[in-house]
Design a protein around this motif. Structure first.
Motif, PDB file in Angstrom:
ATOM      1  N   LYS A 173      42.007  40.374  38.049  1.00  0.00           N
ATOM      2  CA  LYS A 173      40.870  39.727  38.701  1.00  0.00           C
ATOM      3  C   LYS A 173      39.799  40.741  39.081  1.00  0.00           C
ATOM      4  O   LYS A 173      40.086  41.788  39.671  1.00  0.00           O
ATOM      5  CB  LYS A 173      41.331  38.973  39.944  1.00  0.00           C
ATOM      6  CG  LYS A 173      40.202  38.265  40.683  1.00  0.00           C
ATOM      7  CD  LYS A 173      40.715  37.425  41.823  1.00  0.00           C
ATOM      8  CE  LYS A 173      39.569  36.833  42.637  1.00  0.00           C
ATOM      9  NZ  LYS A 173      38.620  36.045  41.808  1.00  0.00           N
ATOM     10  N   GLY A 174      38.546  40.423  38.724  1.00  0.00           N
ATOM     11  CA  GLY A 174      37.411  41.253  39.119  1.00  0.00           C
ATOM     12  C   GLY A 174      37.224  42.496  38.287  1.00  0.00           C
ATOM     13  O   GLY A 174      36.337  43.304  38.581  1.00  0.00           O
ATOM     14  N   ARG A 175      38.041  42.657  37.243  1.00  0.00           N
ATOM     15  CA  ARG A 175      37.926  43.838  36.383  1.00  0.00           C
ATOM     16  C   ARG A 175      37.974  43.382  34.930  1.00  0.00           C
ATOM     17  O   ARG A 175      38.486  42.313  34.626  1.00  0.00           O
ATOM     18  CB  ARG A 175      39.059  44.837  36.648  1.00  0.00           C
ATOM     19  CG  ARG A 175      39.142  45.333  38.090  1.00  0.00           C
ATOM     20  CD  ARG A 175      40.332  46.274  38.247  1.00  0.00           C
ATOM     21  NE  ARG A 175      40.533  46.700  39.627  1.00  0.00           N
ATOM     22  CZ  ARG A 175      41.233  46.027  40.532  1.00  0.00           C
ATOM     23  NH1 ARG A 175      41.833  44.890  40.181  1.00  0.00           N
ATOM     24  NH2 ARG A 175      41.366  46.475  41.760  1.00  0.00           N
ATOM     25  N   MET A 244      30.078  42.809  37.984  1.00  0.00           N
ATOM     26  CA  MET A 244      30.329  42.318  39.341  1.00  0.00           C
ATOM     27  C   MET A 244      29.066  42.378  40.199  1.00  0.00           C
ATOM     28  O   MET A 244      28.879  41.548  41.103  1.00  0.00           O
ATOM     29  CB  MET A 244      31.475  43.099  39.980  1.00  0.00           C
ATOM     30  CG  MET A 244      32.841  42.805  39.381  1.00  0.00           C
ATOM     31  SD  MET A 244      33.287  41.043  39.393  1.00  0.00           S
ATOM     32  CE  MET A 244      33.444  40.749  41.175  1.00  0.00           C
ATOM     33  N   VAL A 247      27.458  39.263  39.492  1.00  0.00           N
ATOM     34  CA  VAL A 247      28.144  38.180  40.203  1.00  0.00           C
ATOM     35  C   VAL A 247      27.597  38.063  41.618  1.00  0.00           C
ATOM     36  O   VAL A 247      27.280  36.965  42.106  1.00  0.00           O
ATOM     37  CB  VAL A 247      29.672  38.428  40.228  1.00  0.00           C
ATOM     38  CG1 VAL A 247      30.349  37.460  41.208  1.00  0.00           C
ATOM     39  CG2 VAL A 247      30.267  38.276  38.835  1.00  0.00           C
ATOM     40  N   ARG A 248      27.470  39.201  42.285  1.00  0.00           N
ATOM     41  CA  ARG A 248      26.964  39.197  43.667  1.00  0.00           C
ATOM     42  C   ARG A 248      25.517  38.710  43.750  1.00  0.00           C
ATOM     43  O   ARG A 248      25.093  38.166  44.773  1.00  0.00           O
ATOM     44  CB  ARG A 248      27.108  40.590  44.266  1.00  0.00           C
ATOM     45  CG  ARG A 248      28.551  40.940  44.646  1.00  0.00           C
ATOM     46  CD  ARG A 248      28.662  42.274  45.347  1.00  0.00           C
ATOM     47  NE  ARG A 248      28.613  43.378  44.393  1.00  0.00           N
ATOM     48  CZ  ARG A 248      29.681  43.871  43.765  1.00  0.00           C
ATOM     49  NH1 ARG A 248      30.881  43.336  43.981  1.00  0.00           N
ATOM     50  NH2 ARG A 248      29.568  44.880  42.938  1.00  0.00           N
ATOM     51  N   SER A 253      28.943  34.053  36.798  1.00  0.00           N
ATOM     52  CA  SER A 253      30.042  33.486  37.584  1.00  0.00           C
ATOM     53  C   SER A 253      31.234  34.453  37.589  1.00  0.00           C
ATOM     54  O   SER A 253      31.527  35.096  36.576  1.00  0.00           O
ATOM     55  CB  SER A 253      30.481  32.137  37.017  1.00  0.00           C
ATOM     56  OG  SER A 253      31.261  32.294  35.856  1.00  0.00           O
ATOM     57  N   GLU A 254      31.892  34.540  38.736  1.00  0.00           N
ATOM     58  CA  GLU A 254      33.034  35.440  38.866  1.00  0.00           C
ATOM     59  C   GLU A 254      34.171  35.016  37.946  1.00  0.00           C
ATOM     60  O   GLU A 254      34.914  35.845  37.427  1.00  0.00           O
ATOM     61  CB  GLU A 254      33.515  35.474  40.317  1.00  0.00           C
ATOM     62  CG  GLU A 254      34.574  36.522  40.577  1.00  0.00           C
ATOM     63  CD  GLU A 254      34.856  36.717  42.065  1.00  0.00           C
ATOM     64  OE1 GLU A 254      35.702  37.583  42.383  1.00  0.00           O
ATOM     65  OE2 GLU A 254      34.236  36.023  42.885  1.00  0.00           O
ATOM     66  N   GLU A 255      34.305  33.715  37.719  1.00  0.00           N
ATOM     67  CA  GLU A 255      35.365  33.227  36.842  1.00  0.00           C
ATOM     68  C   GLU A 255      35.203  33.765  35.425  1.00  0.00           C
ATOM     69  O   GLU A 255      36.194  34.081  34.755  1.00  0.00           O
ATOM     70  CB  GLU A 255      35.364  31.690  36.822  1.00  0.00           C
ATOM     71  CG  GLU A 255      35.823  31.037  38.113  1.00  0.00           C
ATOM     72  CD  GLU A 255      34.733  31.060  39.198  1.00  0.00           C
ATOM     73  OE1 GLU A 255      33.561  31.364  38.864  1.00  0.00           O
ATOM     74  OE2 GLU A 255      35.060  30.790  40.365  1.00  0.00           O
ATOM     75  N   VAL A 257      33.834  36.623  34.609  1.00  0.00           N
ATOM     76  CA  VAL A 257      34.230  38.030  34.624  1.00  0.00           C
ATOM     77  C   VAL A 257      35.754  38.138  34.635  1.00  0.00           C
ATOM     78  O   VAL A 257      36.344  38.950  33.912  1.00  0.00           O
ATOM     79  CB  VAL A 257      33.617  38.775  35.827  1.00  0.00           C
ATOM     80  CG1 VAL A 257      34.132  40.221  35.886  1.00  0.00           C
ATOM     81  CG2 VAL A 257      32.094  38.765  35.752  1.00  0.00           C
ATOM     82  N   ASP A 258      36.398  37.301  35.431  1.00  0.00           N
ATOM     83  CA  ASP A 258      37.863  37.331  35.514  1.00  0.00           C
ATOM     84  C   ASP A 258      38.515  37.043  34.163  1.00  0.00           C
ATOM     85  O   ASP A 258      39.609  37.545  33.874  1.00  0.00           O
ATOM     86  CB  ASP A 258      38.358  36.306  36.541  1.00  0.00           C
ATOM     87  CG  ASP A 258      38.014  36.688  37.976  1.00  0.00           C
ATOM     88  OD1 ASP A 258      37.692  37.875  38.212  1.00  0.00           O
ATOM     89  OD2 ASP A 258      38.053  35.798  38.851  1.00  0.00           O
TER      90      ASP A 258
END
Length: 361
Positions: A173-175, A244, A247-248, A253-255, A257-258
């Motif tokens: 997650k997040g990477r 990321m 995303v901020r 969307s963070e999803e 990236v995940d």
């Protein structure tokens, strides 16, 4: 007999095709430096280690695995040809009688049109394209005399399944890469690498004639270097950090990236040795690190890394996030590369040249 079936499921991550400003053809000078640095050792290996009998057809067959779109593949082939000719002249075979057949291999989504449009007009070989993953069989038994691969085997056959499974301890997650990730993520990548290299060596062991060579040129960390400190991994870590940031800002969307992970793994020499020895079909004739020219100007180095990263990753990023974010993303990325120039210039990245010889069973 038909080509051997394989259950290996592979993913394609082609370099940016065409000849535009962001294309791989225009942005692969770092890879060319790796080929240039290997010229002397490749020629020496062919002169001293190649030991094969040419068939009555006098056809010498070369395969370049993961050839992309050029021009570096043409340089590598020319180096091999120029080393093979005197090898056979010294054995009394007229090199004018010897014919060369070169197979350019990459995934079906590779820009083969660009590759063949730019084939050298004065080439001294017959050329053919061979589409497909090099993690499976590509050629008939004992039909290849020299297999070469440069800057390709760091690409895995696929993203490890566990790293995109939100219910797995290895969920990344997040990477977007294993660099600076939890141990579970790194182990998932290591497992995928081991499986892939076992498939790669098994296929090549069947395709390469006894006494033939496999020449591998690839980036990786020196033995004992933590993965998070290796420059090839840091450049992916910075790309993930840039995403990321978007995303901020609410741009991405963070999803998404995940669910994006880059299927590359930079192996150390000892990791490759372990897989080769377990396979048992090849002897390691040469394993050396290659000195590459260093760029100490932070701004120039950042621009160089950014242009090469974009040529390699634009297709995947466009598919995942859309075309509209690319300019902003790579502008952010370039700035991060400038900020982390000291880390990227720390010398914890090496290019390795490995020459394997097919042993007789």
């Amino acid at each position: 007999m038909a080509a051997e079936n394989t259950s290996q499921v592979t993913e394609a991550h082609p370099m940016e095709g065409g000849d535009g400003p962001n294309s791989y053809a225009k942005n692969s000078t770092c890879q060319r430096d790796g080929v240039d640095a290997a010229i002397e050792l490749m020629s020496k290996a062919i002169a001293e280690k190649l030991d094969i009998e040419i068939s009555p057809s006098n056809t010498f067959r070369i395969a370049d695995l993961g050839c992309s779109v050029g021009p570096n593949t043409f340089l590598a082939v020319e180096i091999i040809l120029e080393a093979v000719k005197p090898k056979f002249q010294s054995q009394g075979l007229n090199s004018q009688i010897l014919e060369f057949h070169v197979f350019f291999n990459d995934h079906t989504s590779n820009d083969f049109n660009m590759l063949f449009k730019t084939l050298p007009q004065n080439r001294q070989y017959y050329a053919a394209g061979v589409p497909g993953s090099f993690y499976g069989r590509l050629f008939p038994n004992a039909s290849i005399h020299i297999a070469h691969s440069s800057y390709a085997i760091q690409w895995l056959s696929r993203v490890p399944k566990a790293v995109v499974d939100s219910n797995s301890p290895a969920w990344n997650k997040g990477r977007i890469h294993y660099s600076n990730s939890p141990d579970e993520v790194l182990r998932a990548y290591e497992t995928q690498y081991t499986e892939d290299m076992e498939c790669f060596l098994h296929a090549r062991a069947q395709e390469i004639a006894y006494g033939g060579l496999m020449i591998l040129n690839f980036p990786g960390p020196p033995n004992g270097t933590p993965h998070s400190d290796a420059s090839p991994n840091v450049i992916f870590q910075l790309l993930g950090s840039s995403l990321m940031d978007l995303v901020r800002k609410g741009v991405v969307s963070e999803e998404k990236v995940d669910s994006l992970n880059i299927p590359t793994y930079c192996r150390s020499p000892q990791e490759l040795v372990a897989v080769v020895e377990r396979n048992g079909c090849f002897s390691i004739e040469i394993m050396v690190d290659l000195p590459l020219p260093l760029v100490h100007d932070p701004i120039l180095m950042a621009q160089l890394i950014t242009s090469h990263m974009r040529a390699g990753m634009e297709g995947d990023l466009r598919k995942q996030f859309g075309e509209e974010i690319l300019d902003d993303l790579f502008d952010l990325y370039r700035k991060k590369c400038v900020e982390h120039a000291s880390t990227l210039d720390s010398g914890k990245a090496v290019n390795f040249l490995v020459v394997l010889r097919r042993k007789a069973d």
